[in-house]
Design a protein around this motif. Structure first.
Motif, PDB file in Angstrom:
ATOM      1  N   LEU A  76       0.828  -1.205   0.000  1.00  0.00           N
ATOM      2  CA  LEU A  76       0.000   0.000   0.000  1.00  0.00           C
ATOM      3  C   LEU A  76       0.861   1.253   0.000  1.00  0.00           C
ATOM      4  CD1 LEU A  76      -2.842   1.156   0.161  1.00  0.00           C
ATOM      5  CD2 LEU A  76      -2.658   1.097   2.639  1.00  0.00           C
ATOM      6  N   VAL A  98       2.181   1.792  -3.358  1.00  0.00           N
ATOM      7  CA  VAL A  98       1.211   2.374  -4.291  1.00  0.00           C
ATOM      8  C   VAL A  98       1.094   3.875  -4.071  1.00  0.00           C
ATOM      9  CG1 VAL A  98      -1.245   2.471  -4.831  1.00  0.00           C
ATOM     10  CG2 VAL A  98      -0.114   0.277  -4.627  1.00  0.00           C
ATOM     11  N   VAL A  99       1.045   4.262  -2.787  1.00  0.00           N
ATOM     12  CA  VAL A  99       0.808   5.670  -2.495  1.00  0.00           C
ATOM     13  C   VAL A  99       2.054   6.509  -2.729  1.00  0.00           C
ATOM     14  CG1 VAL A  99       0.242   7.262  -0.647  1.00  0.00           C
ATOM     15  CG2 VAL A  99      -1.043   5.142  -0.897  1.00  0.00           C
ATOM     16  N   ARG A 153       5.813   7.125  -7.697  1.00  0.00           N
ATOM     17  CA  ARG A 153       5.121   7.859  -8.756  1.00  0.00           C
ATOM     18  C   ARG A 153       5.235   7.153 -10.096  1.00  0.00           C
ATOM     19  NH1 ARG A 153       7.308  13.838  -7.721  1.00  0.00           N
ATOM     20  NH2 ARG A 153       6.392  14.184  -9.768  1.00  0.00           N
ATOM     21  N   THR A 156       2.744   9.031 -12.628  1.00  0.00           N
ATOM     22  CA  THR A 156       1.282   9.053 -12.545  1.00  0.00           C
ATOM     23  C   THR A 156       0.745  10.471 -12.381  1.00  0.00           C
ATOM     24  OG1 THR A 156       1.483   8.675 -10.186  1.00  0.00           O
ATOM     25  CG2 THR A 156       0.938   6.762 -11.566  1.00  0.00           C
ATOM     26  N   ASP A 157       1.517  11.329 -11.734  1.00  0.00           N
ATOM     27  CA  ASP A 157       1.019  12.689 -11.515  1.00  0.00           C
ATOM     28  C   ASP A 157       0.872  13.471 -12.817  1.00  0.00           C
ATOM     29  OD1 ASP A 157       0.865  12.060  -8.973  1.00  0.00           O
ATOM     30  OD2 ASP A 157       2.441  13.425  -8.234  1.00  0.00           O
ATOM     31  N   ALA A 168      -0.849  12.514 -15.263  1.00  0.00           N
ATOM     32  CA  ALA A 168      -2.241  12.372 -15.710  1.00  0.00           C
ATOM     33  C   ALA A 168      -3.170  13.038 -14.691  1.00  0.00           C
ATOM     34  CB  ALA A 168      -2.573  10.896 -15.868  1.00  0.00           C
ATOM     35  N   ARG A 169      -3.221  14.378 -14.729  1.00  0.00           N
ATOM     36  CA  ARG A 169      -4.042  15.092 -13.735  1.00  0.00           C
ATOM     37  C   ARG A 169      -5.173  15.857 -14.392  1.00  0.00           C
ATOM     38  NH1 ARG A 169      -0.278  18.605 -10.162  1.00  0.00           N
ATOM     39  NH2 ARG A 169      -2.291  19.097  -9.221  1.00  0.00           N
ATOM     40  N   MET A 227      -8.159  15.215 -14.726  1.00  0.00           N
ATOM     41  CA  MET A 227      -9.452  15.139 -14.055  1.00  0.00           C
ATOM     42  C   MET A 227      -9.514  16.026 -12.813  1.00  0.00           C
ATOM     43  SD  MET A 227     -11.628  13.003 -15.455  1.00  0.00           S
ATOM     44  CE  MET A 227     -12.562  12.063 -14.275  1.00  0.00           C
ATOM     45  N   ARG A 228      -8.481  16.884 -12.642  1.00  0.00           N
ATOM     46  CA  ARG A 228      -8.485  17.689 -11.409  1.00  0.00           C
ATOM     47  C   ARG A 228      -9.735  18.556 -11.349  1.00  0.00           C
ATOM     48  NH1 ARG A 228      -3.771  21.760 -10.141  1.00  0.00           N
ATOM     49  NH2 ARG A 228      -4.616  22.562 -12.081  1.00  0.00           N
ATOM     50  N   GLY A 229     -10.336  18.623 -10.144  1.00  0.00           N
ATOM     51  CA  GLY A 229     -11.647  19.272  -9.993  1.00  0.00           C
ATOM     52  C   GLY A 229     -11.700  20.730 -10.175  1.00  0.00           C
ATOM     53  N   SER A 262     -13.987  20.041  -4.305  1.00  0.00           N
ATOM     54  CA  SER A 262     -13.243  20.088  -5.561  1.00  0.00           C
ATOM     55  C   SER A 262     -11.749  20.003  -5.292  1.00  0.00           C
ATOM     56  CB  SER A 262     -13.589  21.340  -6.342  1.00  0.00           C
ATOM     57  OG  SER A 262     -12.859  22.428  -5.848  1.00  0.00           O
ATOM     58  N   GLN A 309     -10.607  16.480  -5.571  1.00  0.00           N
ATOM     59  CA  GLN A 309     -10.479  15.964  -6.938  1.00  0.00           C
ATOM     60  C   GLN A 309      -9.175  16.473  -7.531  1.00  0.00           C
ATOM     61  OE1 GLN A 309     -12.797  13.967  -8.748  1.00  0.00           O
ATOM     62  NE2 GLN A 309     -13.482  13.603  -6.662  1.00  0.00           N
ATOM     63  N   SER A 310      -8.059  15.939  -7.003  1.00  0.00           N
ATOM     64  CA  SER A 310      -6.765  16.482  -7.427  1.00  0.00           C
ATOM     65  C   SER A 310      -6.316  15.906  -8.752  1.00  0.00           C
ATOM     66  CB  SER A 310      -5.708  16.179  -6.362  1.00  0.00           C
ATOM     67  OG  SER A 310      -5.630  14.785  -6.220  1.00  0.00           O
ATOM     68  N   GLY A 311      -6.913  14.780  -9.138  1.00  0.00           N
ATOM     69  CA  GLY A 311      -6.472  14.147 -10.376  1.00  0.00           C
ATOM     70  C   GLY A 311      -5.273  13.247 -10.173  1.00  0.00           C
ATOM     71  N   LYS A 312      -4.741  13.156  -8.941  1.00  0.00           N
ATOM     72  CA  LYS A 312      -3.580  12.292  -8.703  1.00  0.00           C
ATOM     73  C   LYS A 312      -4.065  10.927  -8.245  1.00  0.00           C
ATOM     74  CE  LYS A 312      -0.517  16.011  -7.314  1.00  0.00           C
ATOM     75  NZ  LYS A 312       0.144  16.631  -6.168  1.00  0.00           N
ATOM     76  N   VAL A 313      -3.668   9.901  -9.001  1.00  0.00           N
ATOM     77  CA  VAL A 313      -4.130   8.547  -8.692  1.00  0.00           C
ATOM     78  C   VAL A 313      -3.727   8.146  -7.290  1.00  0.00           C
ATOM     79  CG1 VAL A 313      -3.972   6.155  -9.383  1.00  0.00           C
ATOM     80  CG2 VAL A 313      -4.026   7.930 -11.100  1.00  0.00           C
ATOM     81  N   ARG A 314      -2.524   8.588  -6.875  1.00  0.00           N
ATOM     82  CA  ARG A 314      -2.008   8.162  -5.573  1.00  0.00           C
ATOM     83  C   ARG A 314      -2.876   8.681  -4.446  1.00  0.00           C
ATOM     84  NH1 ARG A 314       3.254  10.081  -4.665  1.00  0.00           N
ATOM     85  NH2 ARG A 314       2.653  11.976  -5.730  1.00  0.00           N
ATOM     86  N   TYR A 337      -6.022   9.190  -4.681  1.00  0.00           N
ATOM     87  CA  TYR A 337      -7.252   8.398  -4.639  1.00  0.00           C
ATOM     88  C   TYR A 337      -7.010   7.082  -3.924  1.00  0.00           C
ATOM     89  CZ  TYR A 337      -8.792  11.695  -8.212  1.00  0.00           C
ATOM     90  OH  TYR A 337      -9.106  12.822  -8.880  1.00  0.00           O
ATOM     91  N   ALA A 338      -5.888   6.492  -4.235  1.00  0.00           N
ATOM     92  CA  ALA A 338      -5.570   5.213  -3.580  1.00  0.00           C
ATOM     93  C   ALA A 338      -5.494   5.403  -2.078  1.00  0.00           C
ATOM     94  CB  ALA A 338      -4.253   4.676  -4.118  1.00  0.00           C
ATOM     95  N   MET A 339      -4.877   6.506  -1.713  1.00  0.00           N
ATOM     96  CA  MET A 339      -4.762   6.848  -0.296  1.00  0.00           C
ATOM     97  C   MET A 339      -6.150   6.986   0.308  1.00  0.00           C
ATOM     98  SD  MET A 339      -2.351   7.602   1.829  1.00  0.00           S
ATOM     99  CE  MET A 339      -1.629   8.805   2.920  1.00  0.00           C
TER     100      MET A 339
END
Lengths: 102, 633
Positions: A21, A24-25, A28, A94-95, A97-98, A100-102, B605, B608-613, B615-617
């Motif tokens: 875990l 994963v976190v 990068r 991975t960062d 691909a951002r 989708m940031r809100g 909002s 919703q950072s867009g960082k997969v990590r 989300y996993a967290m």
């Protein structure tokens, strides 16, 4: 012969799971994220096997076979995604691909 | 033949729809033809129906025509139904005849106006609504007509909408009458709650059975209806809108604000007279309101300079007479005065219209004068109208109706000498202001040149109305002069005559005599002070130099400062509250909700950072939290 006790087995599984875990976190790089995911899956499998042997039942090992199958499928899809990822972003962070940031 | 009844209100409505839909595609000539012929057709049908009704009265002296059920909700089933009896026949005959004459007059009067077609459309809508009002079988349909005429009044007062003052006058008329309408609505609710029906005849019947005289419900419902009538008929304390309503074109003033709409209140009270009989206190209030209004408006009329405002105050005053008559139970006297008033007051307004048009929209009487030679027909008809308004004895219609009112006020069991005295003083004032207007406008040397002479379309209605103002009274001849009460007998089936007390023989004749004398004295008074000549003007100015007289004059000129009163105690406080509470404090709640959701939005909002990590967290933490919760519980 010293039989491994269930508690030890579960503790090892927990440690492995936590390491995965954290990987994963923290990592990068997508490849390493996938690796960490595999470690988490194997930790779960270990927990199943330990529990199965504790009760003298084959169910734990059967579930592990399922997990292996699932992991193989997951890796194939995951690697395909990694290829696409690399094509699009020219890197494996991975960062990147951002979108989708809100 | 009575089943033609539905055509009477329909025809003007049809005219209205035609004029509205075809609109600008019509030439002025076609529009005038559609506008006046629809009313003319309605008048012919009204006369046919009326003739049939009189020749062969239907059983029960009434005829109901149910067209269809309007609404069906629970027990509430008002019909679109017309009810014909002696009273409504009276009303439709007068309304259609006067409307038709005024439409004919308007064809020429409005000739050069841009809104010619619009004018006729509104006028037709008005006539249709007014006929619906008087023919309605239930109070809801009556209310529909009531609001319809109110709307048309608004539209026509503000007809020349380019001047904001006209728009303000229209709004004032609408808002002030709305106060009365609100009261009327509550009255309808009350009546429906008690009787489960709004049909006027049934309400009258049930009220007689269920309510004792003076019971609280009867008083409340009569008072609420009175509120509506006071608003529509411009009586105290809601009279302020009518003088300003003169902003509309003159035919409008003649039709709506003299002959028909403003008497709707009189009709309403006469129609629901049973309720008023059951509430003697309210009936007394009607009489007192009438007496007070007729004096107050009479005094104001004496001081006005605008010829139309004189007529407006005079209308208020004459409707005061009608209320006075209603208040003492002289129902048919009130309706009789309504009829004669419709004739002579619309005549006076139309005459004033000729004068105003001839002098290029000049309304100020002090700038007129000497029009007698230039507008002879107008002068003579105006003279007849004035004579009728001042109730010159024997020859004029106004004499017979006013005399009937004053006599019944004196002799009725509900009347009193004080009410009579008010009416008597009012008669004096009436002849002063009427002949003041006549002298200022027509007497003396020519001071202004008439630029436009009236054509036949304008003079013929004047002549017909003048004839009616003379002979209209002969259908009701008092006992002292031979006694031919045709009018009262005709209305007998609907309106019970007032109970007259026994008085000394000869009283009626004596009263007639002194009333006639007082109106003649009024004319002489007007002759001494208001003739258009330097000598008389000097005499007036001498009086005006006295500061008290001047102050009184100004006070009366402004209509007893009622506008100022309402402005200070109603309009300004309201505006002040509105101003202070512009940021409505209740709005804070809604604004708070908006702020809260915006804050939550920014927090969410952020996740919703867009960082997969991340989300996993989040998944991991969530899982831990849920497992923790499950463990603890």
């Amino acid at each position: 012969m010293n039989v491994l006790s269930m508690e030890h087995g579960l503790i090892i599984a927990g440690i492995l799971f936590s390491l995965g875990l954290v990987g994963v976190v923290v990592r990068r790089n997508v490849i390493f994220v996938l690796l960490s995911l595999e470690i988490m899956l194997n930790a779960t499998g270990l927990a199943f096997v330990v529990a199965g042997s504790r009760w003298g039942q084959p169910d734990g090992q059967i579930i592990f076979i399922f997990i292996l199958t699932m992991a193989a499928a997951e890796v194939s899809v995951g690697l395909a995604l990694v290829l696409q990822f690399y094509r699009r972003f020219k890197m494996l962070d991975t960062d990147a691909a951002r979108k989708m940031r809100g | 033949m009575l089943d033609l009844l539905w055509l009477i209100p329909l025809s003007p409505f049809f005219g209205f729809i035609l004029l509205t839909l075809l609109g600008q595609r019509l030439t002025n000539k076609t529009a005038a033809f559609i506008g006046s012929s629809s009313v003319g057709f309605s008048m012919s049908v009204a006369f046919i129906v009326g003739f049939n009704f009189i020749v062969s009265p239907p059983p029960g002296n009434s005829y109901t025509q149910v067209l269809w059920t309007w609404i069906h909700v629970g027990g509430f089933v008002p019909d679109i139904a017309f009810y014909l009896d002696a009273l409504s026949i009276m009303m439709i005959l007068v309304i259609t005849a006067v409307s038709f004459l005024i439409h004919i007059y308007s064809v020429e009067f409005m000739r050069d106006d841009d809104g010619y077609i619009r004018f006729f459309a509104y006028m037709n809508l008005f006539v249709g609504s007014m006929l619906t009002l008087v023919l309605a079988d239930n109070l809801l349909l009556l209310y529909l007509g009531w609001e319809g005429v109110g709307l048309c009044s608004y539209l026509l007062i503000g007809f020349w909408y380019r001047d904001p003052a006209n728009g303000r006058a229209a709004m004032k008329a609408f808002v002030v009458t709305r106060i009365g309408d609100a009261s009327l609505t509550v009255g309808l609710f009350l009546l429906f709650t008690v009787f489960d029906t709004l049909r006027i005849q049934e309400i009258s019947r049930l009220a007689l059975q269920q309510w004792p005289v003076g019971s609280a419900l009867a008083v409340a419902s009569a008072a609420l209806l009175l509120g509506g009538a006071v608003g529509k008929s411009a009586q105290l304390p809601l009279q302020t809108w009518l003088p300003d309503a003169m902003a509309g074109p003159t035919p409008v003033s003649a039709l709506i604000h003299a002959a028909t709409m403003v008497t709707a209140g009189v009709y309403l009270i006469a129609r629901t007279n049973v309720l008023f009989t059951l509430a003697p206190q309210v009936q007394l209030a009607v009489a007192v309101i009438g007496a007070a209004t007729l004096l107050l408006a009479g005094f104001s009329a004496v001081t006005q300079r605008d010829i139309k405002r004189v007529l407006a105050y005079s209308t208020i005053s004459q409707i005061g007479y009608m209320f006075l008559a209603l208040g003492v139970g002289a129902w048919s006297a009130a309706i009789f005065h309504f009829m004669t008033h419709a004739f002579f007051k619309s005549l006076l307004f139309l005459g004033a219209g000729v004068v105003i048009l001839g002098l290029n929209q000049e309304h100020d009487m002090l700038k007129m004068g000497g029009l007698r030679k230039q507008l002879p027909i107008t002068f003579w008809t105006f003279l007849i109208g004035s004579a009728s308004l001042s109730a010159l004895p024997l020859v004029t219609a106004g004499f017979y109706s006013k005399d009937m009112i004053l006599w019944q006020v004196w002799a009725s069991d509900k009347g009193s000498i004080w009410l009579w005295a008010a009416g008597f003083a009012g008669a004096f004032l009436t002849s002063i202001y009427t002949f003041r207007m006549l002298f200022l406008t027509f007497s003396g040397d020519t001071t202004s040149q008439v630029s436009r002479k009236p054509g036949p379309l304008m003079t013929i209605p004047l002549v017909i109305l003048a004839a009616l103002s003379l002979v209209g009274g002969f259908i009701e001849i008092p006992d002292t002069l031979g006694g031919k009460p045709i009018f009262t007998t005709f209305l007998h089936s609907v309106l019970t005559p007032a109970t007259l007390l026994q008085v000394k023989p000869g009283t009626e004749g004596n009263l007639q005599f002194i009333t006639s004398v007082i109106s003649l004295i009024g004319i002489i008074f007007a002759y001494r002070y208001f003739l258009h000549s330097p000598q008389h003007t000097g005499r007036r100015e001498k009086i005006m130099q006295n500061p008290i007289a001047f102050a009184v004059h100004c006070f009366l000129f402004r209509g007893w400062n009622f506008d100022l009163l309402y402005d200070t105690f109603a309009v300004r406080p309201f505006l002040w509250i509105a101003q202070t509470n512009k940021n409505d404090f209740i709005d804070l709640i809604y604004r708070g909700i908006a702020l809260l959701s915006r804050a939550l939005n920014s927090v969410l909002s952020f996740t919703q950072s867009g960082k997969v990590r991340w989300y996993a967290m989040g998944i991991a933490i969530g899982a831990i939290v849920f497992i923790g919760i499950v463990e603890i519980l």
